[in-house]
Design a protein around this motif. Structure first.
Motif, PDB file in Angstrom:
ATOM      1  N   LEU B  96     -12.145  -6.760 -20.673  1.00 49.78           N
ATOM      2  CA  LEU B  96     -10.981  -7.465 -20.121  1.00 49.78           C
ATOM      3  C   LEU B  96      -9.691  -6.930 -20.742  1.00 49.78           C
ATOM      4  O   LEU B  96      -8.658  -6.864 -20.074  1.00 49.78           O
ATOM      5  N   VAL B  97      -9.750  -6.535 -21.996  1.00 47.34           N
ATOM      6  CA  VAL B  97      -8.582  -5.928 -22.648  1.00 47.34           C
ATOM      7  C   VAL B  97      -8.293  -4.560 -22.020  1.00 47.34           C
ATOM      8  O   VAL B  97      -7.132  -4.228 -21.728  1.00 47.34           O
ATOM      9  N   GLN B  98      -9.340  -3.779 -21.805  1.00 51.92           N
ATOM     10  CA  GLN B  98      -9.157  -2.467 -21.166  1.00 51.92           C
ATOM     11  C   GLN B  98      -8.430  -2.633 -19.826  1.00 51.92           C
ATOM     12  O   GLN B  98      -7.480  -1.915 -19.518  1.00 51.92           O
ATOM     13  N   LYS B  99      -8.889  -3.606 -19.044  1.00 54.64           N
ATOM     14  CA  LYS B  99      -8.279  -3.858 -17.725  1.00 54.64           C
ATOM     15  C   LYS B  99      -6.815  -4.256 -17.874  1.00 54.64           C
ATOM     16  O   LYS B  99      -5.945  -3.743 -17.168  1.00 54.64           O
ATOM     17  N   GLN B 100      -6.550  -5.151 -18.820  1.00 57.96           N
ATOM     18  CA  GLN B 100      -5.187  -5.633 -19.030  1.00 57.96           C
ATOM     19  C   GLN B 100      -4.255  -4.511 -19.478  1.00 57.96           C
ATOM     20  O   GLN B 100      -3.061  -4.519 -19.179  1.00 57.96           O
ATOM     21  N   LEU B 101      -4.813  -3.506 -20.147  1.00 60.68           N
ATOM     22  CA  LEU B 101      -4.014  -2.353 -20.596  1.00 60.68           C
ATOM     23  C   LEU B 101      -3.800  -1.335 -19.473  1.00 60.68           C
ATOM     24  O   LEU B 101      -3.179  -0.283 -19.697  1.00 60.68           O
ATOM     25  N   GLY B 102      -4.323  -1.631 -18.291  1.00 55.79           N
ATOM     26  CA  GLY B 102      -4.164  -0.689 -17.184  1.00 55.79           C
ATOM     27  C   GLY B 102      -5.047   0.542 -17.345  1.00 55.79           C
ATOM     28  O   GLY B 102      -4.727   1.623 -16.857  1.00 55.79           O
ATOM     29  N   LEU B 103      -6.171   0.372 -18.042  1.00 56.73           N
ATOM     30  CA  LEU B 103      -7.080   1.492 -18.293  1.00 56.73           C
ATOM     31  C   LEU B 103      -8.391   1.329 -17.528  1.00 56.73           C
ATOM     32  O   LEU B 103      -9.428   1.866 -17.924  1.00 56.73           O
ATOM     33  N   GLY B 104      -8.331   0.610 -16.419  1.00 59.89           N
ATOM     34  CA  GLY B 104      -9.535   0.245 -15.674  1.00 59.89           C
ATOM     35  C   GLY B 104     -10.354   1.401 -15.148  1.00 59.89           C
ATOM     36  O   GLY B 104     -11.545   1.260 -14.869  1.00 59.89           O
ATOM     37  N   GLU B 105      -9.715   2.567 -14.990  1.00 64.55           N
ATOM     38  CA  GLU B 105     -10.449   3.730 -14.487  1.00 64.55           C
ATOM     39  C   GLU B 105     -10.646   4.779 -15.584  1.00 64.55           C
ATOM     40  O   GLU B 105     -11.011   5.927 -15.320  1.00 64.55           O
ATOM     41  N   SER B 106     -10.394   4.384 -16.835  1.00 67.56           N
ATOM     42  CA  SER B 106     -10.312   5.365 -17.928  1.00 67.56           C
ATOM     43  C   SER B 106     -11.656   5.843 -18.469  1.00 67.56           C
ATOM     44  O   SER B 106     -11.732   6.888 -19.088  1.00 67.56           O
ATOM     45  N   SER B 107     -12.687   5.039 -18.327  1.00 71.29           N
ATOM     46  CA  SER B 107     -14.033   5.290 -18.869  1.00 71.29           C
ATOM     47  C   SER B 107     -14.149   5.004 -20.371  1.00 71.29           C
ATOM     48  O   SER B 107     -15.242   5.140 -20.944  1.00 71.29           O
ATOM     49  N   ILE B 108     -13.086   4.577 -21.026  1.00 67.92           N
ATOM     50  CA  ILE B 108     -13.136   4.271 -22.472  1.00 67.92           C
ATOM     51  C   ILE B 108     -14.188   3.193 -22.757  1.00 67.92           C
ATOM     52  O   ILE B 108     -14.129   2.115 -22.180  1.00 67.92           O
ATOM     53  N   PRO B 109     -15.155   3.474 -23.625  1.00 74.16           N
ATOM     54  CA  PRO B 109     -16.206   2.492 -23.896  1.00 74.16           C
ATOM     55  C   PRO B 109     -15.652   1.224 -24.539  1.00 74.16           C
ATOM     56  O   PRO B 109     -14.754   1.293 -25.375  1.00 74.16           O
ATOM     57  N   CYS B 110     -16.211   0.089 -24.138  1.00 75.86           N
ATOM     58  CA  CYS B 110     -15.714  -1.226 -24.552  1.00 75.86           C
ATOM     59  C   CYS B 110     -16.865  -2.117 -24.985  1.00 75.86           C
ATOM     60  O   CYS B 110     -17.828  -2.291 -24.231  1.00 75.86           O
ATOM     61  N   PHE B 111     -16.777  -2.675 -26.162  1.00 72.50           N
ATOM     62  CA  PHE B 111     -17.763  -3.680 -26.575  1.00 72.50           C
ATOM     63  C   PHE B 111     -17.159  -4.600 -27.625  1.00 72.50           C
ATOM     64  O   PHE B 111     -16.054  -4.337 -28.124  1.00 72.50           O
ATOM     65  N   ASP B 112     -17.893  -5.673 -27.936  1.00 76.96           N
ATOM     66  CA  ASP B 112     -17.401  -6.703 -28.852  1.00 76.96           C
ATOM     67  C   ASP B 112     -18.246  -6.738 -30.122  1.00 76.96           C
ATOM     68  O   ASP B 112     -19.467  -6.561 -30.070  1.00 76.96           O
ATOM     69  N   ILE B 113     -17.598  -6.992 -31.237  1.00 81.55           N
ATOM     70  CA  ILE B 113     -18.289  -7.294 -32.494  1.00 81.55           C
ATOM     71  C   ILE B 113     -17.803  -8.664 -32.952  1.00 81.55           C
ATOM     72  O   ILE B 113     -16.598  -8.914 -32.980  1.00 81.55           O
TER      73      ILE B 113
END
Lengths: 332, 332
Positions: B96-113
């Motif tokens: 959700l942070v990736q999306k909010q940063l406008g990086l929705g098509e970026s492929s940057i891996p996202c996970f939570d700790i």
């Protein structure tokens, strides 16, 4: 740069709730003609909890994994919960697992890693760096999922896919002269699809006490077509990167252990990868999609069914909410 | 074995919601005499969200951190959410942070700790191994917490402690000839205290749709006395291990950045450690306890207030639900 980590899976375990739910029972429950559920989902039998909590299931799976590994629970020095659901919002799952294992005074560090259905893959990939470097000796990774409580039976195509259950693995440093190693991990997230798979309510955005929320806000929602389109578009490039990082070809992989998303999703994935059925682990018929437990449970089954042996090249592979695609290639 | 990792914090940022809530307003809200809230909590002003979501706050903090670091958002190659609360149960916060940063098509891996209030410390400790090894180049760690939605105003002593807000840090490999490095991390979990701090409902055990649950099941609950007793008993041995692993003494630490739990908890902690006020970062008066955002926010404030400089030895330290004690020592 090589990503190789000298890490070995020294034991695995699984737990399924006692209550079995057959496809024909669900045909009746949701009012479709007999055979529809199994044909649509590929799931003949799934297990649903009665009184089991996620930490109770996790402790069962972890205990089996430690037994296989030949270690005592006191030899674990890190517990990582790798689940897509939580037992309660606070504390983290791993602390509840520690307590359930009777390790409440042990001091073993506990935390959670979550990337929904890919949580085990992300946890394995991430934590193997810490084992390789000597930070931890025996790490318990455990996924434990209760999907059944959050299903929307009006969204039939989605609800019929899921089952409950737990799976665990113990990771340790590879002894000298053994082949086990992680070759590479790779993950890509495309949050343009963040809302294709979601439970909107239950967090801080739509709190459980929010009076304007309705029941379905707290239930699982998935747009299968959009997920299929986006993940199909991204899979090819993803696989190229994962294989290049692993320094091997798809033909050199002895067994692909995919996320058990649905019968159809797995058929399509296998064909896209162009590999034989014998090299593609499929346990969906008698487990269903158990969220993050799905991949470690299929891995556990591959091990106990003697489908893999030490030195084999294994690929864990899946998609998850996010939308993410993730995988790890390792020599077992 | 040395735990040293060549990792540098290249930028930090924070975000506080616009709405400020003063202690005297809370005195009135909960019906106590004027001055009680500030005296009990040590919190004069906290910020509560109006319309901000956790991912909106996270994106603000992350944007500031990237600006300080002098990098573009496309240079981030991993996004890790390190929060104790979730915006929604699925997908994970980081997507959700990736999306909010406008990086929705970026492929940057996202996970939570997640280790509740220690999530940033656990994330920093864990992910620094992956940066040291070259797996990732620029990692965004971001905590974003909305405590206000889950407070039980009938449990006055607890509810008055908290505030909402986000804090972020960008981690990268240390350039040659620079001093920045992680010296050591250490964490201990004692789940005998798992239920001393909890939100019982909202996960799979007590689902939001559970008709036998009541509103308070979904609200924060804490037994301050039991936490104090257990953590006091464990802190000494914990600190010995953290300092030994860091190969330094408490006197060599230039600044301790503690979890901003409460005014009183911090006073007691500082005295137990036997260090001067000037070496103990305290921002609780105008922030409150912002759960996992608390430590990175205090670190950010220490940096912008010029309380630390490159090469200084910093200790992040806190307790969290679990019950866990955790810390990291690093050269900034």
């Amino acid at each position: 740069m090589s990503q190789v980590r000298n890490v070995k899976i020294i034991g695995t375990g699984k737990y399924l709730p006692k209550r079995k739910v057959y496809a024909h029972e669900l045909d009746e429950l949701i009012g479709v003609k007999e055979g529809w559920v199994e044909q649509k989902s590929g799931v003949g039998i799934r297990s649903f909890v009665e009184n089991e909590t996620a930490s109770v299931m996790a402790a069962h799976a972890a205990t089996e994994a430690m037994k296989t590994a030949g270690i005592h629970k006191e030899e674990i020095d890190c517990i990582v919960s790798v689940s897509g659901t939580m037992e309660q919002p606070i504390p983290c799952n791993a602390a509840l697992v520690q307590k359930q294992l009777g390790l409440g005074e042990s001091s073993i560090p506990c935390f959670d890693i979550n990337s929904t259905c890919l949580s085990f893959v992300t946890g394995f990939d991430t934590i193997s760096y810490l084992i390789h470097s000597g930070r931890y000796t025996n790490v318990l990774l455990v996924s434990s999922e209760i999907a059944s409580v959050g299903l929307n039976w009006k969204a039939k195509e989605n609800a019929i896919l899921f089952g409950d259950g737990a799976a665990a693995a113990i990771l340790a440093k590879t002894p000298d002269n053994e082949p086990s190693k992680v070759l590479a991990g790779h993950m890509e997230t495309f949050s343009e699809g963040a809302h294709y798979t979601e439970i909107r309510g239950g967090g801080t955005k739509v709190h459980p006490n929010n009076s304007s929320a309705d029941e379905t806000d707290f239930l699982f929602d998935m747009n299968g077509k959009s997920i299929f389109k986006l993940s199909s578009r991204k899979l090819g490039a993803f696989m190229e990167k994962l294989l290049a990082a692993s320094n091997c070809t798809i033909d050199e992989i002895d067994l692909v252990v995919p996320h058990q998303a649905s019968g159809m999703a797995m058929r399509i994935l296998r064909k896209k990868l162009g590999i034989a059925e014998a090299k593609f682990m499929n346990i969906i018929h008698n487990h269903g999609n158990t969220i993050a437990s799905s991949i470690p449970m299929a891995l556990h089954e591959a091990i106990v069914q003697n489908k893999i042996e030490r030195g084999n090249k294994i690929m864990l592979l899946g998609t998850s909410a996010g939308l993410s695609i993730g995988g790890v290639v390792f020599e077992y």
